[in-house]
Design a protein around this motif. Structure first.
Motif, short mmCIF file in Angstrom:
data_model
loop_
_atom_site.label_atom_id
_atom_site.label_comp_id
_atom_site.label_asym_id
_atom_site.label_seq_id
_atom_site.Cartn_x
_atom_site.Cartn_y
_atom_site.Cartn_z
N UNK A 134 -25.12 52.06 86.03
CA UNK A 134 -24.46 51.32 84.96
C UNK A 134 -25.13 49.98 84.72
N UNK A 135 -25.50 49.30 85.80
CA UNK A 135 -26.21 48.03 85.68
C UNK A 135 -27.55 48.23 84.99
N UNK A 136 -28.28 49.26 85.39
CA UNK A 136 -29.59 49.52 84.80
C UNK A 136 -29.47 49.84 83.31
N UNK A 137 -28.48 50.62 82.95
CA UNK A 137 -28.25 50.94 81.54
C UNK A 137 -27.95 49.67 80.76
N UNK A 138 -27.13 48.78 81.32
CA UNK A 138 -26.79 47.54 80.64
C UNK A 138 -28.01 46.64 80.47
N UNK A 145 -43.24 46.31 87.65
CA UNK A 145 -42.35 47.30 88.25
C UNK A 145 -41.26 46.64 89.08
N UNK A 146 -40.03 47.13 88.91
CA UNK A 146 -38.86 46.56 89.56
C UNK A 146 -38.08 47.69 90.21
N UNK A 147 -37.79 47.54 91.48
CA UNK A 147 -37.08 48.56 92.23
C UNK A 147 -35.59 48.22 92.29
N UNK A 148 -34.73 49.19 91.99
CA UNK A 148 -33.28 48.99 91.98
C UNK A 148 -32.68 49.86 93.08
N UNK A 205 -34.84 53.22 89.77
CA UNK A 205 -33.66 53.31 90.64
C UNK A 205 -33.79 54.52 91.54
N UNK A 206 -33.50 54.32 92.81
CA UNK A 206 -33.43 55.43 93.76
C UNK A 206 -31.98 55.54 94.23
N UNK A 207 -31.46 56.76 94.25
CA UNK A 207 -30.08 56.97 94.64
C UNK A 207 -29.76 56.38 96.00
N UNK A 266 -40.56 43.15 92.33
CA UNK A 266 -39.23 42.57 92.48
C UNK A 266 -38.26 43.64 92.95
N UNK A 267 -37.35 43.27 93.85
CA UNK A 267 -36.30 44.16 94.31
C UNK A 267 -34.95 43.68 93.79
#
Length: 226
Positions: free
Chosen positions: A72-76, A59-62, A108-110, A128-129
């Motif tokens: 956009x980064x997450x989609x890429x 699990x990775x937190x964005x 991802x959290x807003x 990971x963050x």
């Protein structure tokens, strides 16, 4: 701290270690000898992605301020293609990326002021963050700095990847300026922390080399954090 635009390619190829000012080039060749890029599938729900911790899930937190480009980064990262015209995340956004060895769950959290109160709740659940900042949003870099330091002050071992995003924007701070603006040297050298410049290209195109570098770095850190 200069405000002149810098070549995005230069920033995308270099990583700054938080424990010092020197820049180090990542050994990407070792990573690229591994399996082909993973396929992606949407997660059923953000809450499930946060609470799951079984099997080989990683699990990775964005996180990052609203408008930093997290979605956009997450989609890429998930699809290897660019989608810039996405609506701001109003709550949670989760995507799973499968590899031959494990599954990476990006949550991802807003970044709106209301949602920031939830950030710390999810830190104990992740390996990971990823912290995304808008390199051209000079006025809010002090806020981004404050929130990052507050996030990790009680966790000295959580690996952190800071993405200095939107390096292609006019006036964007280069990677060394972002390093100083976020005071990454003050965080200490007990954790794995990396700063890498990123940007997304035009809609529908393949992701930039800087995003590929970020993706490979994240995969390597996940492999090492077990």
């Amino acid at each position: 701290m200069g405000t002149r635009p810098r070549p995005a390619a230069l920033c995308g190829a270099a990583l700054a270690l938080a424990g010092g000012a020197a820049l180090a080039v990542w050994a990407w060749a070792r990573l690229r000898s591994r399996a082909a890029p993973p396929a992606a599938r949407p997660a059923a729900a953000a809450a499930a992605a946060a609470d799951q911790g079984k099997g080989h899930s990683k699990q990775i937190l964005v996180l990052g301020l609203d408008g930093a480009g997290k979605t956009s980064v997450l989609h890429a990262l998930a699809t290897n293609h660019v989608k810039r015209s996405v609506a701001p995340t109003k709550g949670f956004n989760a995507i799973c990326v499968n590899t031959e060895e494990f599954q990476m769950e990006f949550l991802e959290i807003g970044g709106s002021e209301f949602l920031r109160s939830y950030w710390k709740m999810y830190l104990p659940k992740v390996l990971l963050l990823i912290y995304v900042v808008d390199s051209a949003d000079h006025a809010r870099l002090p806020v981004a700095k404050q929130l990052l330091h507050q996030l990790i002050q009680n966790n000295s071992t959580l690996p952190v990847v800071v993405l200095a995003n939107k390096q292609d924007r006019e006036g964007a701070y280069c990677i060394t300026d972002i390093h100083d603006a976020l005071a990454l040297s003050d965080i200490g050298d007990k954790r794995k922390m990396f700063l890498i410049g990123t940007h997304v290209a035009e809609d529908g195109s393949e992701i930039s080399s800087s995003m590929k570098d970020a993706k490979e770095l994240i995969a390597q850190l996940v492999l090492e954090t077990q």
